[in-house]
Scaffold this motif. Structure first.
Motif, PDB file in Angstrom:
ATOM      1  N   VAL A 278       0.834  -1.200   0.000  1.00 10.62           N
ATOM      2  CA  VAL A 278       0.000   0.000   0.000  1.00 10.62           C
ATOM      3  C   VAL A 278       0.875   1.259   0.000  1.00 10.62           C
ATOM      4  CG1 VAL A 278      -0.282   0.062   2.520  1.00 10.62           C
ATOM      5  CG2 VAL A 278      -2.019   1.084   1.064  1.00 10.62           C
ATOM      6  N   LEU A 279       2.046   1.174   0.623  1.00 13.56           N
ATOM      7  CA  LEU A 279       2.955   2.325   0.595  1.00 13.56           C
ATOM      8  C   LEU A 279       3.420   2.598  -0.832  1.00 13.56           C
ATOM      9  CD1 LEU A 279       5.224   1.812   3.752  1.00 13.56           C
ATOM     10  CD2 LEU A 279       3.245   3.301   3.490  1.00 13.56           C
ATOM     11  N   ASP A 280       3.767   1.515  -1.555  1.00 11.38           N
ATOM     12  CA  ASP A 280       4.183   1.683  -2.962  1.00 11.38           C
ATOM     13  C   ASP A 280       3.046   2.269  -3.788  1.00 11.38           C
ATOM     14  OD1 ASP A 280       6.922   0.577  -3.024  1.00 11.38           O
ATOM     15  OD2 ASP A 280       5.926  -1.241  -2.356  1.00 11.38           O
ATOM     16  N   GLU A 281       1.832   1.766  -3.536  1.00  7.89           N
ATOM     17  CA  GLU A 281       0.676   2.269  -4.304  1.00  7.89           C
ATOM     18  C   GLU A 281       0.435   3.746  -4.026  1.00  7.89           C
ATOM     19  OE1 GLU A 281      -2.811  -0.119  -3.637  1.00  7.89           O
ATOM     20  OE2 GLU A 281      -1.698  -1.968  -4.049  1.00  7.89           O
ATOM     21  N   VAL A 282       0.431   4.115  -2.751  1.00  5.51           N
ATOM     22  CA  VAL A 282       0.192   5.527  -2.411  1.00  5.51           C
ATOM     23  C   VAL A 282       1.319   6.393  -2.973  1.00  5.51           C
ATOM     24  CG1 VAL A 282      -0.007   7.193  -0.519  1.00  5.51           C
ATOM     25  CG2 VAL A 282      -1.198   4.999  -0.379  1.00  5.51           C
ATOM     26  N   PHE A 283       2.560   5.897  -2.881  1.00  5.20           N
ATOM     27  CA  PHE A 283       3.678   6.699  -3.397  1.00  5.20           C
ATOM     28  C   PHE A 283       3.566   6.891  -4.907  1.00  5.20           C
ATOM     29  CE2 PHE A 283       7.984   7.823  -4.646  1.00  5.20           C
ATOM     30  CZ  PHE A 283       8.243   8.835  -3.737  1.00  5.20           C
ATOM     31  N   ALA A 284       3.116   5.839  -5.610  1.00  8.76           N
ATOM     32  CA  ALA A 284       2.943   5.946  -7.071  1.00  8.76           C
ATOM     33  C   ALA A 284       1.880   6.998  -7.412  1.00  8.76           C
ATOM     34  CB  ALA A 284       2.559   4.588  -7.663  1.00  8.76           C
TER      35      ALA A 284
ATOM     36  N   MET B 299       8.787  15.334  -2.967  1.00  7.61           N
ATOM     37  CA  MET B 299       9.179  16.737  -3.186  1.00  7.61           C
ATOM     38  C   MET B 299      10.687  16.868  -3.301  1.00  7.61           C
ATOM     39  SD  MET B 299       7.264  19.541  -0.838  1.00  7.61           S
ATOM     40  CE  MET B 299       5.569  19.501  -1.361  1.00  7.61           C
ATOM     41  N   LYS B 300      11.398  16.022  -2.532  1.00 10.67           N
ATOM     42  CA  LYS B 300      12.869  16.069  -2.522  1.00 10.67           C
ATOM     43  C   LYS B 300      13.474  15.129  -3.564  1.00 10.67           C
ATOM     44  CE  LYS B 300      13.223  18.875   1.004  1.00 10.67           C
ATOM     45  NZ  LYS B 300      13.709  20.264   0.809  1.00 10.67           N
ATOM     46  N   ASP B 301      12.627  14.651  -4.502  1.00  9.34           N
ATOM     47  CA  ASP B 301      13.078  13.685  -5.524  1.00  9.34           C
ATOM     48  C   ASP B 301      13.693  12.440  -4.895  1.00  9.34           C
ATOM     49  OD1 ASP B 301      12.233  15.289  -7.676  1.00  9.34           O
ATOM     50  OD2 ASP B 301      14.078  16.458  -7.557  1.00  9.34           O
ATOM     51  N   MET B 302      13.125  12.048  -3.760  1.00  5.06           N
ATOM     52  CA  MET B 302      13.517  10.799  -3.108  1.00  5.06           C
ATOM     53  C   MET B 302      12.364   9.812  -3.253  1.00  5.06           C
ATOM     54  SD  MET B 302      15.230  12.499   0.291  1.00  5.06           S
ATOM     55  CE  MET B 302      15.712  10.968   1.077  1.00  5.06           C
ATOM     56  N   ASP B 303      12.586   8.581  -2.815  1.00  8.69           N
ATOM     57  CA  ASP B 303      11.487   7.617  -2.878  1.00  8.69           C
ATOM     58  C   ASP B 303      11.567   6.620  -1.728  1.00  8.69           C
ATOM     59  OD1 ASP B 303      13.365   5.687  -3.600  1.00  8.69           O
ATOM     60  OD2 ASP B 303      13.029   5.996  -5.740  1.00  8.69           O
ATOM     61  N   LEU B 304      10.687   5.615  -1.767  1.00  7.25           N
ATOM     62  CA  LEU B 304      10.613   4.662  -0.665  1.00  7.25           C
ATOM     63  C   LEU B 304      11.894   3.856  -0.502  1.00  7.25           C
ATOM     64  CD1 LEU B 304       6.951   3.387  -0.938  1.00  7.25           C
ATOM     65  CD2 LEU B 304       8.019   4.396   1.078  1.00  7.25           C
ATOM     66  N   ASP B 305      12.640   3.681  -1.585  1.00  7.99           N
ATOM     67  CA  ASP B 305      13.895   2.930  -1.457  1.00  7.99           C
ATOM     68  C   ASP B 305      14.889   3.672  -0.568  1.00  7.99           C
ATOM     69  OD1 ASP B 305      13.062   0.780  -2.874  1.00  7.99           O
ATOM     70  OD2 ASP B 305      13.937   1.436  -4.779  1.00  7.99           O
ATOM     71  N   ASP B 306      14.862   5.007  -0.613  1.00  3.51           N
ATOM     72  CA  ASP B 306      15.749   5.769   0.274  1.00  3.51           C
ATOM     73  C   ASP B 306      15.421   5.466   1.734  1.00  3.51           C
ATOM     74  OD1 ASP B 306      17.321   7.464  -1.597  1.00  3.51           O
ATOM     75  OD2 ASP B 306      15.328   8.138  -2.185  1.00  3.51           O
ATOM     76  N   LEU B 307      14.118   5.376   2.013  1.00  3.09           N
ATOM     77  CA  LEU B 307      13.677   5.067   3.382  1.00  3.09           C
ATOM     78  C   LEU B 307      14.017   3.624   3.746  1.00  3.09           C
ATOM     79  CD1 LEU B 307      12.100   5.890   5.897  1.00  3.09           C
ATOM     80  CD2 LEU B 307       9.992   5.388   4.660  1.00  3.09           C
ATOM     81  N   ARG B 308      13.715   2.705   2.815  1.00  6.78           N
ATOM     82  CA  ARG B 308      14.004   1.283   3.084  1.00  6.78           C
ATOM     83  C   ARG B 308      15.501   1.061   3.302  1.00  6.78           C
ATOM     84  NH1 ARG B 308      10.031   0.269  -1.238  1.00  6.78           N
ATOM     85  NH2 ARG B 308       8.125  -0.439  -0.239  1.00  6.78           N
ATOM     86  N   ASP B 309      16.321   1.686   2.464  1.00 11.69           N
ATOM     87  CA  ASP B 309      17.776   1.507   2.582  1.00 11.69           C
ATOM     88  C   ASP B 309      18.267   1.985   3.939  1.00 11.69           C
ATOM     89  OD1 ASP B 309      17.778   0.513   0.046  1.00 11.69           O
ATOM     90  OD2 ASP B 309      18.620   2.311  -0.905  1.00 11.69           O
ATOM     91  N   GLU B 310      17.751   3.138   4.362  1.00 15.61           N
ATOM     92  CA  GLU B 310      18.187   3.691   5.654  1.00 15.61           C
ATOM     93  C   GLU B 310      17.800   2.755   6.795  1.00 15.61           C
ATOM     94  OE1 GLU B 310      20.023   6.400   6.246  1.00 15.61           O
ATOM     95  OE2 GLU B 310      19.869   6.160   8.421  1.00 15.61           O
ATOM     96  N   LEU B 311      16.551   2.243   6.742  1.00 11.00           N
ATOM     97  CA  LEU B 311      16.109   1.324   7.796  1.00 11.00           C
ATOM     98  C   LEU B 311      16.909   0.032   7.759  1.00 11.00           C
ATOM     99  CD1 LEU B 311      12.242   1.842   7.565  1.00 11.00           C
ATOM    100  CD2 LEU B 311      13.721   2.513   9.460  1.00 11.00           C
ATOM    101  N   ALA B 312      17.166  -0.484   6.546  1.00 12.20           N
ATOM    102  CA  ALA B 312      17.881  -1.759   6.408  1.00 12.20           C
ATOM    103  C   ALA B 312      19.299  -1.650   6.972  1.00 12.20           C
ATOM    104  CB  ALA B 312      17.912  -2.187   4.940  1.00 12.20           C
ATOM    105  N   GLU B 313      19.910  -0.494   6.784  1.00 13.60           N
ATOM    106  CA  GLU B 313      21.280  -0.303   7.286  1.00 13.60           C
ATOM    107  C   GLU B 313      21.348  -0.349   8.812  1.00 13.60           C
ATOM    108  OE1 GLU B 313      23.060   3.266   5.821  1.00 13.60           O
ATOM    109  OE2 GLU B 313      22.858   2.636   3.724  1.00 13.60           O
ATOM    110  N   ARG B 314      20.220  -0.150   9.434  1.00 13.33           N
ATOM    111  CA  ARG B 314      20.211  -0.112  10.910  1.00 13.33           C
ATOM    112  C   ARG B 314      20.011  -1.473  11.538  1.00 13.33           C
ATOM    113  NH1 ARG B 314      16.554   5.267  12.151  1.00 13.33           N
ATOM    114  NH2 ARG B 314      17.668   6.662  10.729  1.00 13.33           N
ATOM    115  N   ARG B 315      19.716  -2.491  10.692  1.00 12.92           N
ATOM    116  CA  ARG B 315      19.447  -3.824  11.265  1.00 12.92           C
ATOM    117  C   ARG B 315      20.701  -4.411  11.880  1.00 12.92           C
ATOM    118  NH1 ARG B 315      16.089  -6.616   6.460  1.00 12.92           N
ATOM    119  NH2 ARG B 315      17.814  -5.717   5.329  1.00 12.92           N
TER     120      ARG B 315
END
Ligand SMILES: N=c1c2ncn([C@@H]3O[C@H](COP(=O)(O)OP(=O)(O)OP(=O)(O)O)[C@@H](O)[C@H]3O)c2ncn1[C@@H]1O[C@H](COP(=O)(O)O)[C@@H](O)[C@H]1O
Length: 95
Positions: free
Chosen positions: A5-11, A79-95
């Protein structure tokens, strides 16, 4: 439940950013006279509302305000020309 649903809303947000339809709340954030302050103010307001909902132990309102925050956060990322992968990558790096 997955985060599809996040991907859908982001699209949809990306579509609104590209098309800027008149009747779209999302588009109004991209064209607001306050610029990015409009979405930043919304994030501040919704965060305050979430804190109050949490203090009241109001689970329904916590979910509602959390969704408002996530939606406006996704608009900010777009707005910042970022996307969900930027968020996912940041979270994944914290595991
Ligand atoms: N997820 C959302 C979403 N969440 C919140 N909002 C809007 O954000 C605004 C929140 O501002 P307010 O807090 O002032 O709204 P409110 O309802 O009075 O206050 P609350 O009690 O909700 O906190 C409202 O106008 C909501 O409609 C959203 N607007 C759009 N979306 C998504 O974006 C898609 C495209 O929407 P449009 O751009 O409007 O076509 C929709 O299909 C949804 O998937």
């Amino acid at each position: 439940m997955t985060d599809d649903v996040l991907d859908e809303v982001f699209a949809v947000i990306e579509d609104r950013k590209a098309e800027l339809p008149d009747d779209s709340y999302t588009a109004s954030l991209f064209t607001h006279e306050k610029g990015e302050n409009a979405v930043l103010e919304k994030l501040g307001e919704e965060t305050t509302e979430l804190l109050l909902a949490a203090k009241d132990d109001d689970r329904e309102e916590i979910a509602h305000e959390s969704a408002d925050i996530v939606y406006h956060l996704l608009v900010l990322l777009a707005m910042k020309d970022m996307d969900l992968d930027d968020l996912r990558d940041e979270l994944a790096e914290r595991r």
